[in-house]
Each structure stands twice: as structure tokens, then as C-alpha cells.
Design an enzyme around this catalytic site. Structure first.
Site, PDB file in Angstrom:
ATOM      1  CB  SER A   3      62.605  56.071  63.737  1.00  0.00           C
ATOM      2  OG  SER A   3      63.134  56.452  64.149  1.00  0.00           O
ATOM      3  CE1 TYR A  23      65.001  51.320  66.336  1.00  0.00           C
ATOM      4  CE2 TYR A  23      65.250  53.488  65.431  1.00  0.00           C
ATOM      5  CZ  TYR A  23      64.503  53.052  66.105  1.00  0.00           C
ATOM      6  OH  TYR A  23      62.911  53.096  66.096  1.00  0.00           O
ATOM      7  CG  ASP A  33      56.388  43.474  75.304  1.00  0.00           C
ATOM      8  OD1 ASP A  33      56.908  43.275  75.190  1.00  0.00           O
ATOM      9  OD2 ASP A  33      56.131  44.731  75.092  1.00  0.00           O
ATOM     10  CB  SER A  84      63.298  51.363  70.514  1.00  0.00           C
ATOM     11  OG  SER A  84      63.491  51.205  72.330  1.00  0.00           O
TER      12      SER A  84
END
Length: 271
Positions: free
Chosen positions: A113, A139, A34, A77
Site C-alpha cells: 500500500s 495499517y 476468502d 484493508s
């Protein structure tokens, strides 16, 4: 199939934080990648931490070397501008897949997603996990691109790539939409373990939801890889109905579209 060392990208994120203690096993090491240091998590097992961005291909190659599988949770996200979501979600996923190929890692789990299929509706129920991309936002578009990259690496290089079209992965269902689309933390871990363990899956698309009474997405594709969810958002129904009123899954557009209210968000809006 044994996976003793697993790379988790986005290792400091909310989903990874839920996942880490649930993936902990004796003899298993989770390598967390990360841009920031992951917070300590109670119950976490052996962990390694690497600080880098997923759009740095050389760094991701280094992070992938020596692991048995990759669980790709990193990226942008939320809705953002096209450059941001494509850099982190499309190009970032390319970096992860290409790094895995170079390192000889055969198994990659991609966190896609529901927003990759946001404009599909309840009229199609039970909605298969493999429906074509109908993104509801930039997104969502970037997640369709990530899924396509996974398909490319599965077809061209023979890698096993499982894309998880995640619903609402939270400790408890966040509102009425969660009654159909919730993925509990425990079921999320069951889903990832199934995706890691199934023999020679090739390329798969799987919905990331629990065994919710009001679900209208198919569980068949998850069951085909050994995912058998146990939790049901219905245990929270009384509380949610008291707070929000009885949900209308037949007429309310927030509840009848996969992407819910995201279908109404202006493209490029930050929120």
C-alpha cells in the site's frame, strides 16, 4: 511465463472483484480464497472457491498446493488496532509466503500500500517505488512488515516476490488525491499480469498507479517489469475540480504526502 492456475487471496474483496474478469483467460483457473463466498462477477472465467482465513497456515498451504503463482490481496484493508493489522497483514502474509514455499510456488505478488510510505512527500518527486518504509498508520506499519517478509523469502529461498505499493485502485478517481494516485481497474490488471509474467524478477517494489498527468510517483520500476499503464485520471479532472475546487499539489498536505489524510489519523482508530 505461463500461469494456468493462480491463487488470489481476498478473492471476495473489492480489488479482487475488479481483477477477476480482467485476469480471465482460456485455460486459466483462478482459485479464490476468502472468509466469505465471492459474489458472481460478469466476465469471470474458470474459478475455484475456498473458504478460509489467511492466518490459518494449514488452510493456506492447502490452497496454495497445485497453483503456479499467488496474488495476495487478502488482509485488513483499513486502520485498526495493532493486534488486528499484525495478525492479518503481517502474520497473514507470512502464512501466504510460507505456504508458497512449502508448495514449491516460486512467484508471489503482494498487495502492499501507499500507506507503507505515507510520510514521504512530493519534495522527493519523482518518488521512487523503493523508498524506505515511512508508515502513516498501524495499517501502514503492517504493510512494511509484509514487504520485509517478502524480502526475506526472496533472499533466503530464492522466490520471486513483487510488492505493489498500490495508490487508489477504484473504478474512478475518489477525489482530488486520485488525480495523482489513481490506479484504474484495467491498469491494475496490466500491473498484475506484468508482475506474473516478468522473467526472474527477484524482489521488487512497484508503485500501483496509472499514467496520470499529475502523478509524482515513479513509473520506472513498473516499466522495468513490463508494466505500461494506459489510463489517466485527468479525464476526470473537470468533474473533480467542479466538485472539490482546484487541487494544490504544492501546498495541500493531503496532496503533498503519499499517505494523504491518513497521516493525520490517530493510531488504532477504526474508520
Amino acid at each position: 511465463m505461463a500461469h494456468d492456475r493462480i491463487l488470489i487471496t481476498g478473492g471476495a474483496g473489492k480489488v479482487a472483484t475488479l481483477l477477476r474478469p480482467r485476469l480471465a483467460r482460456p485455460g486459466r483457473v483462478l482459485r479464490l480464497l476468502d472468509v466469505r463466498e465471492p459474489a458472481p462477477v460478469e466476465g469471470a472465467g474458470d474459478e475455484e472457491v475456498l473458504i478460509s482465513s489467511i492466518d490459518d497456515l494449514d488452510a493456506v498451504v492447502g490452497a496454495t498446493t497445485g497453483v503456479d503463482a499467488v496474488v495476495h490481496m487478502g488482509g485488513q484493508s483499513r486502520e485498526s488496532d495493532a493486534e488486528e493489522v499484525l495478525r492479518l497483514n503481517a502474520y497473514g502474509t507470512y502464512c501466504v509466503l510460507e505456504a508458497a514455499r512449502r508448495a514449491g510456488v516460486r512467484r508471489v505478488i503482494l498487495a502492499s500500500s501507499n500507506h507503507a510510505a505515507g510520510f514521504h512527500t512530493r519534495d522527493e518527486m519523482p518518488l521512487p517505488a523503493g523508498v524506505s518504509g515511512r508508515p502513516d498508520t498501524l495499517y501502514g506499519w503492517s504493510k512494511v512488515a509484509a514487504e520485509a517478509a517478502g524480502r526475506l523469502y526472496a533472499d533466503r529461498f530464492g522466490m520471486d516476490v513483487i510488492c505493489l505499493r498500490i495508490g487508489l485502485w477504484f473504478p474512478t478517481p475518489p477525489g482530488p488525491r486520485g488525480l495523482a494516485m489513481w490506479l484504474s481497474p484495467d491498469d491494475g490488471a496490466r500491473l498484475v499480469e506484468a508482475a506474473l509474467s516478468v522473467e526472474s524478477p527477484g524482489y521488487r517494489l512497484v508503485w500501483g498507479i496509472s499514467r496520470n498527468t499529475r502523478r509524482w510517483w515513479s513509473l520506472a520500476e513498473g516499466e522495468a517489469i513490463g508494466y505500461h499503464p494506459k489510463d489517466d485520471a485527468e479525464v476526470y479532472a473537470e468533474q473533480l475540480v467542479a466538485e472539490h475546487g482546484e487541487p494544490d499539489f504544492a501546498a495541500d498536505p493531503v496532496l503533498t504526502r503519499v499517505g494523504g489524510q491518513w497521516c493525520d489519523v490517530p493510531l488504532g482508530r477504526h474508520y
